[in-house]
Structure formats: structure tokens, C-alpha cells
Design a protein around this motif. Sequence first.
Motif, PDB file in Angstrom:
ATOM      1  N   CYS A  44     -13.317  34.546  23.236  1.00  0.00           N
ATOM      2  CA  CYS A  44     -13.910  34.837  21.931  1.00  0.00           C
ATOM      3  C   CYS A  44     -13.406  36.188  21.430  1.00  0.00           C
ATOM      4  N   ALA A  45     -13.144  36.261  20.109  1.00  0.00           N
ATOM      5  CA  ALA A  45     -12.688  37.518  19.507  1.00  0.00           C
ATOM      6  C   ALA A  45     -13.109  37.588  18.056  1.00  0.00           C
ATOM      7  N   VAL A  46     -13.256  38.798  17.569  1.00  0.00           N
ATOM      8  CA  VAL A  46     -13.487  39.059  16.150  1.00  0.00           C
ATOM      9  C   VAL A  46     -12.111  39.233  15.515  1.00  0.00           C
ATOM     10  N   VAL A  47     -11.958  38.742  14.284  1.00  0.00           N
ATOM     11  CA  VAL A  47     -10.692  38.886  13.564  1.00  0.00           C
ATOM     12  C   VAL A  47     -10.940  39.647  12.267  1.00  0.00           C
ATOM     13  N   ASP A  48      -9.889  40.313  11.779  1.00  0.00           N
ATOM     14  CA  ASP A  48     -10.011  41.196  10.621  1.00  0.00           C
ATOM     15  C   ASP A  48     -10.034  40.497   9.271  1.00  0.00           C
ATOM     16  N   SER A  49      -9.407  39.321   9.185  1.00  0.00           N
ATOM     17  CA  SER A  49      -9.237  38.714   7.868  1.00  0.00           C
ATOM     18  C   SER A  49      -9.158  37.199   7.969  1.00  0.00           C
ATOM     19  N   PRO A  50      -9.367  36.518   6.853  1.00  0.00           N
ATOM     20  CA  PRO A  50      -9.191  35.064   6.846  1.00  0.00           C
ATOM     21  C   PRO A  50      -7.777  34.647   7.256  1.00  0.00           C
ATOM     22  N   GLU A  51      -6.773  35.427   6.874  1.00  0.00           N
ATOM     23  CA  GLU A  51      -5.396  35.111   7.244  1.00  0.00           C
ATOM     24  C   GLU A  51      -5.215  35.169   8.759  1.00  0.00           C
ATOM     25  N   SER A  52      -5.758  36.213   9.374  1.00  0.00           N
ATOM     26  CA  SER A  52      -5.663  36.349  10.830  1.00  0.00           C
ATOM     27  C   SER A  52      -6.413  35.227  11.537  1.00  0.00           C
ATOM     28  N   LEU A  53      -7.558  34.854  10.996  1.00  0.00           N
ATOM     29  CA  LEU A  53      -8.318  33.753  11.575  1.00  0.00           C
ATOM     30  C   LEU A  53      -7.527  32.453  11.493  1.00  0.00           C
ATOM     31  N   CYS A  54      -6.931  32.186  10.345  1.00  0.00           N
ATOM     32  CA  CYS A  54      -6.128  30.966  10.179  1.00  0.00           C
ATOM     33  C   CYS A  54      -4.958  30.941  11.158  1.00  0.00           C
ATOM     34  N   ASP A  55      -4.268  32.054  11.303  1.00  0.00           N
ATOM     35  CA  ASP A  55      -3.146  32.113  12.236  1.00  0.00           C
ATOM     36  C   ASP A  55      -3.607  31.825  13.662  1.00  0.00           C
ATOM     37  N   THR A  56      -4.757  32.363  14.034  1.00  0.00           N
ATOM     38  CA  THR A  56      -5.294  32.157  15.379  1.00  0.00           C
ATOM     39  C   THR A  56      -5.678  30.698  15.598  1.00  0.00           C
ATOM     40  N   VAL A  57      -6.386  30.125  14.636  1.00  0.00           N
ATOM     41  CA  VAL A  57      -6.799  28.726  14.754  1.00  0.00           C
ATOM     42  C   VAL A  57      -5.573  27.808  14.789  1.00  0.00           C
ATOM     43  N   MET A  58      -4.577  28.110  13.969  1.00  0.00           N
ATOM     44  CA  MET A  58      -3.359  27.290  13.950  1.00  0.00           C
ATOM     45  C   MET A  58      -2.648  27.351  15.307  1.00  0.00           C
ATOM     46  N   ALA A  59      -2.611  28.525  15.927  1.00  0.00           N
ATOM     47  CA  ALA A  59      -1.990  28.643  17.250  1.00  0.00           C
ATOM     48  C   ALA A  59      -2.743  27.798  18.274  1.00  0.00           C
ATOM     49  N   LEU A  60      -4.061  27.836  18.216  1.00  0.00           N
ATOM     50  CA  LEU A  60      -4.869  27.041  19.142  1.00  0.00           C
ATOM     51  C   LEU A  60      -4.719  25.548  18.876  1.00  0.00           C
ATOM     52  N   LEU A  61      -4.693  25.158  17.613  1.00  0.00           N
ATOM     53  CA  LEU A  61      -4.507  23.746  17.272  1.00  0.00           C
ATOM     54  C   LEU A  61      -3.124  23.254  17.695  1.00  0.00           C
ATOM     55  N   SER A  62      -2.127  24.103  17.554  1.00  0.00           N
ATOM     56  CA  SER A  62      -0.762  23.720  17.950  1.00  0.00           C
ATOM     57  C   SER A  62      -0.687  23.388  19.434  1.00  0.00           C
ATOM     58  N   ASP A  63      -1.438  24.107  20.228  1.00  0.00           N
ATOM     59  CA  ASP A  63      -1.447  23.847  21.661  1.00  0.00           C
ATOM     60  C   ASP A  63      -2.077  22.485  21.959  1.00  0.00           C
ATOM     61  N   LEU A 122      -5.090  19.965   9.137  1.00  0.00           N
ATOM     62  CA  LEU A 122      -3.995  20.770   9.685  1.00  0.00           C
ATOM     63  C   LEU A 122      -3.715  20.394  11.141  1.00  0.00           C
ATOM     64  N   GLY A 123      -4.759  20.142  11.907  1.00  0.00           N
ATOM     65  CA  GLY A 123      -4.587  19.724  13.289  1.00  0.00           C
ATOM     66  C   GLY A 123      -3.821  18.414  13.383  1.00  0.00           C
ATOM     67  N   HIS A 124      -4.077  17.516  12.443  1.00  0.00           N
ATOM     68  CA  HIS A 124      -3.359  16.239  12.416  1.00  0.00           C
ATOM     69  C   HIS A 124      -1.872  16.467  12.138  1.00  0.00           C
ATOM     70  N   VAL A 125      -1.575  17.307  11.165  1.00  0.00           N
ATOM     71  CA  VAL A 125      -0.175  17.618  10.841  1.00  0.00           C
ATOM     72  C   VAL A 125       0.512  18.246  12.053  1.00  0.00           C
ATOM     73  N   LEU A 126      -0.130  19.211  12.679  1.00  0.00           N
ATOM     74  CA  LEU A 126       0.467  19.899  13.831  1.00  0.00           C
ATOM     75  C   LEU A 126       0.647  18.959  15.018  1.00  0.00           C
ATOM     76  N   GLY A 127      -0.279  18.032  15.199  1.00  0.00           N
ATOM     77  CA  GLY A 127      -0.214  17.111  16.316  1.00  0.00           C
ATOM     78  C   GLY A 127       0.914  16.095  16.219  1.00  0.00           C
ATOM     79  N   LYS A 128       1.410  15.850  15.022  1.00  0.00           N
ATOM     80  CA  LYS A 128       2.488  14.880  14.810  1.00  0.00           C
ATOM     81  C   LYS A 128       3.871  15.501  14.887  1.00  0.00           C
ATOM     82  N   ARG A 129       3.933  16.785  15.093  1.00  0.00           N
ATOM     83  CA  ARG A 129       5.192  17.521  15.031  1.00  0.00           C
ATOM     84  C   ARG A 129       6.037  17.353  16.290  1.00  0.00           C
ATOM     85  N   THR A 130       7.331  17.148  16.085  1.00  0.00           N
ATOM     86  CA  THR A 130       8.275  17.071  17.202  1.00  0.00           C
ATOM     87  C   THR A 130       8.645  18.482  17.649  1.00  0.00           C
ATOM     88  N   LEU A 131       9.345  18.564  18.773  1.00  0.00           N
ATOM     89  CA  LEU A 131       9.821  19.858  19.261  1.00  0.00           C
ATOM     90  C   LEU A 131      10.735  20.515  18.232  1.00  0.00           C
TER      91      LEU A 131
END
Length: 192
Positions: A44-63, A122-131
Motif C-alpha cells: 500500500c502507498a499514497v500517491v501524489d496525483s491522479p496521473e501517478s495513481l493511473c501509472d501505478t494501477v496500469m503497471a499492476l494491471l499489466s502484470d 483498460l485492464g482488458h486492453v492490457l490483457g490482450k497485448r502481445t509481447l
Amino acid sequence: MLAVHARYRGREVRRAQLVRRSAEALSTLPGVGTFDILGVEDICAVVDSPESLCDTVMALLSDGNWAIGIGIAPGSPAEADTRATATGALTGAARAGTVKVAHATRRNASLSGDIAAVFALLGHVLGKRTLEGREATSLVRSGLNQNEAAEELGISKQAMSQRLQAAGWQAETAGWQLAVHLLTRADAGEVT
């Protein structure tokens, strides 16, 4: 104030090590505070901005192996309250790839639902992505233009454009911008 709580739901045998390495890596993202490790599977972490939060969530969803809780506590000076809101968003049975959103005031269920829906798409889009698609979008996201990214990969500009299109780059960009907009509204305490 915004926070993210993530729970590892993958099948890695050495979970604690993977979770610790993930926490360290995510803490290096711009605008992201230090991820605290809460037990074997939770960070768990606090983030400074909506942009930072989105980047973090996108990284987690990509995994693809994390359940994610977002906490929104407008005007709260206490990081602990925001972290608790993020933790409260994540139920014990949350599955990998899900994003749950909780607003501290509990009066913004509609906006919270909209934010969760954008991340589901966004998770759906990321999940369909090839290498190849991951490589292409990663380079463009890092700031390279299509020509520079194509050169980096040793492919033509046309091939780069095709990779980005197949990877859903336009959908990712539009979804990311919508998520930032909705998070900004929620963090400002706007009620819908």
C-alpha cells in the motif's frame, strides 16, 4: 489524497520476495510514495496525483496478478486515513485484474463506479497485448515518438504504427486520460 492497495493473486512460489521486489519497483514511479509491505501478499502507498495513481494501477494491471484497491480521501491530511480507505476498497475475495474504488465520504458511489469501470476496460486492453505490443507501447509511453521507438526496435515506422494499433494504444491513451479526469474530480470532493 489518493492511495493504492494491491494484493498479489498470482501463483509465484516465492510470493514474499516477488511482492517485496514489486513494492520496491513501484515506489520508483514518479509521484508514488514508498509502498509499505502488509503481510505476504499486500502492499500500500499514497500517491501524489491522479496521473501517478493511473501509472501505478496500469503497471499492476499489466502484470495481471494483482487485485487493486484505490482509496480517495479529499482534503484529508492524514495518509493513514487514505491508506485505510484503499485497503477497505479491496475485499478479501478480490480477484487478479480487478480494481475496486472507495471514497472516504461514501457519498460518491457513482463516480467510484465509473473509475472502476474505466480501469476494467483498460485492464482488458492490457490483457490482450502481445509481447511486441508491450514493447511498442512501453517505448512510446516513456516519451519516444513513433519514429524513435521504431528505430529502437529496428523496425519501420509503418510496422511501429501497426504494432501500436494492434496493441490498443489509442484506447489505452483515451482510457488513461478519462481515469485521470475522474480521479481529479473525485479527489476534489466533487459529488455526482
